[in-house]
Design a protein around this motif. Structure first.
Motif, mmCIF file in Angstrom:
data_model
loop_
_atom_site.group_PDB
_atom_site.id
_atom_site.type_symbol
_atom_site.label_atom_id
_atom_site.label_comp_id
_atom_site.label_asym_id
_atom_site.label_seq_id
_atom_site.Cartn_x
_atom_site.Cartn_y
_atom_site.Cartn_z
ATOM 1 N N TYR A 8 1.073 -1.252 -0.143
ATOM 2 C CA TYR A 8 -0.034 -0.097 0.042
ATOM 3 C C TYR A 8 0.914 0.940 0.301
ATOM 4 O O TYR A 8 0.287 2.438 -0.490
ATOM 5 C CB TYR A 8 -0.785 0.576 1.441
ATOM 6 N N THR A 43 -9.024 10.809 9.012
ATOM 7 C CA THR A 43 -9.081 10.697 7.462
ATOM 8 C C THR A 43 -7.394 9.930 7.400
ATOM 9 O O THR A 43 -7.362 8.618 6.784
ATOM 10 C CB THR A 43 -9.153 11.766 6.596
ATOM 11 N N HIS A 46 -6.845 6.913 9.587
ATOM 12 C CA HIS A 46 -7.307 5.449 8.754
ATOM 13 C C HIS A 46 -6.568 5.593 7.515
ATOM 14 O O HIS A 46 -5.770 3.816 7.418
ATOM 15 C CB HIS A 46 -8.690 5.841 7.858
ATOM 16 N N ASP A 51 -6.163 2.358 5.264
ATOM 17 C CA ASP A 51 -7.901 1.690 4.919
ATOM 18 C C ASP A 51 -7.776 1.736 3.826
ATOM 19 O O ASP A 51 -7.787 2.667 2.545
ATOM 20 C CB ASP A 51 -8.339 3.293 5.042
ATOM 21 N N ALA A 52 -8.106 0.578 3.470
ATOM 22 C CA ALA A 52 -8.300 0.242 1.634
ATOM 23 C C ALA A 52 -9.243 0.918 0.854
ATOM 24 O O ALA A 52 -8.637 1.308 -0.584
ATOM 25 C CB ALA A 52 -9.044 -1.347 1.565
ATOM 26 N N TYR A 53 -10.809 1.808 1.352
ATOM 27 C CA TYR A 53 -10.920 2.633 0.783
ATOM 28 C C TYR A 53 -10.580 3.794 -0.083
ATOM 29 O O TYR A 53 -10.114 4.098 -0.649
ATOM 30 C CB TYR A 53 -12.215 2.602 1.387
ATOM 31 N N LEU A 54 -9.653 4.683 1.458
ATOM 32 C CA LEU A 54 -8.957 5.960 1.145
ATOM 33 C C LEU A 54 -7.701 5.862 0.469
ATOM 34 O O LEU A 54 -7.059 6.327 -0.523
ATOM 35 C CB LEU A 54 -8.331 5.822 2.604
ATOM 36 N N SER A 55 -7.269 4.418 0.790
ATOM 37 C CA SER A 55 -5.922 3.993 -0.300
ATOM 38 C C SER A 55 -5.814 3.933 -1.654
ATOM 39 O O SER A 55 -5.000 4.070 -1.956
ATOM 40 C CB SER A 55 -4.819 2.710 0.057
ATOM 41 N N ASN A 56 -7.052 3.764 -2.104
ATOM 42 C CA ASN A 56 -7.394 4.268 -3.434
ATOM 43 C C ASN A 56 -7.877 4.827 -4.480
ATOM 44 O O ASN A 56 -8.251 5.414 -5.528
ATOM 45 C CB ASN A 56 -8.473 2.570 -4.248
ATOM 46 N N LEU A 57 -8.140 5.954 -3.621
ATOM 47 C CA LEU A 57 -8.956 7.509 -3.586
ATOM 48 C C LEU A 57 -7.374 7.880 -4.081
ATOM 49 O O LEU A 57 -6.068 8.303 -3.974
ATOM 50 C CB LEU A 57 -9.377 8.071 -2.895
ATOM 51 N N GLU A 61 -10.670 13.042 -4.394
ATOM 52 C CA GLU A 61 -11.255 12.226 -4.260
ATOM 53 C C GLU A 61 -10.947 12.389 -2.323
ATOM 54 O O GLU A 61 -11.108 12.835 -1.914
ATOM 55 C CB GLU A 61 -11.371 10.981 -4.645
ATOM 56 N N TYR A 65 -13.218 13.844 0.263
ATOM 57 C CA TYR A 65 -14.296 13.005 1.698
ATOM 58 C C TYR A 65 -13.119 13.813 2.861
ATOM 59 O O TYR A 65 -13.301 13.792 3.492
ATOM 60 C CB TYR A 65 -12.825 11.293 1.519
#
Length: 140
Positions: A8, A43, A46, A51-57, A61, A65
């Motif tokens: 990550y 934020t 995380h 955090d998988a969701y935030l790591s891909n923004l 974005e 967020y």
């Protein structure tokens, strides 16, 4: 000891650099105020754990967020131009990962003013080497 799996780290480091650059160069947001609030935010906490969701923004974005979830309301200030904002964002993210220090503590340990003044001497180094150099100086 690293704070999360290495798979990550590059994405988080790159995106945080771009986020800092976005805020510094494309808005009239007070850069130092943004960093203080972001590094102390839910934020970023995380992201300290990948955090998988935030790591891909992407950076836009992630900024949206952060504004929504943490209620960030930009404070007007002077833009901080150049590559330094990107490097500062990358440095904080890489340091957090390498040394497993929560971002909210990291921004106190390594003040923004220090990174701004050290940029000229550190930015040409490999990022890992720059982190190691600063960490060794902190430990004495």
């Amino acid at each position: 000891m690293n704070s999360y799996p290495q798979c990550y780290v590059n994405e988080i480091v790159e995106t945080q650099g771009k986020l800092f650059e976005l805020v510094a160069n494309e808005t009239s947001v007070d850069f130092d105020d943004f960093i203080e609030k972001y590094m102390n935010s839910k934020t970023r906490a995380h992201l300290d754990k990948a955090d998988a969701y935030l790591s891909n923004l992407d950076q836009k974005e992630l900024f949206d967020y952060f504004c929504k979830i943490d209620g960030f309301s930009p404070k007007a200030g002077k833009p901080f131009l150049g590559f330094a904002p990107n490097w500062i964002g990358q440095f904080y993210a890489r340091f957090q990962w390498q040394e497993n220090i929560p971002s909210k503590n990291l921004v106190k340990l390594i003040p923004i003013a220090f990174l701004k003044s050290s940029y000229a001497g550190l930015h040409d180094l490999d990022l890992d080497l720059a982190v190691d150099k600063v960490y060794k100086n902190l430990r004495g």
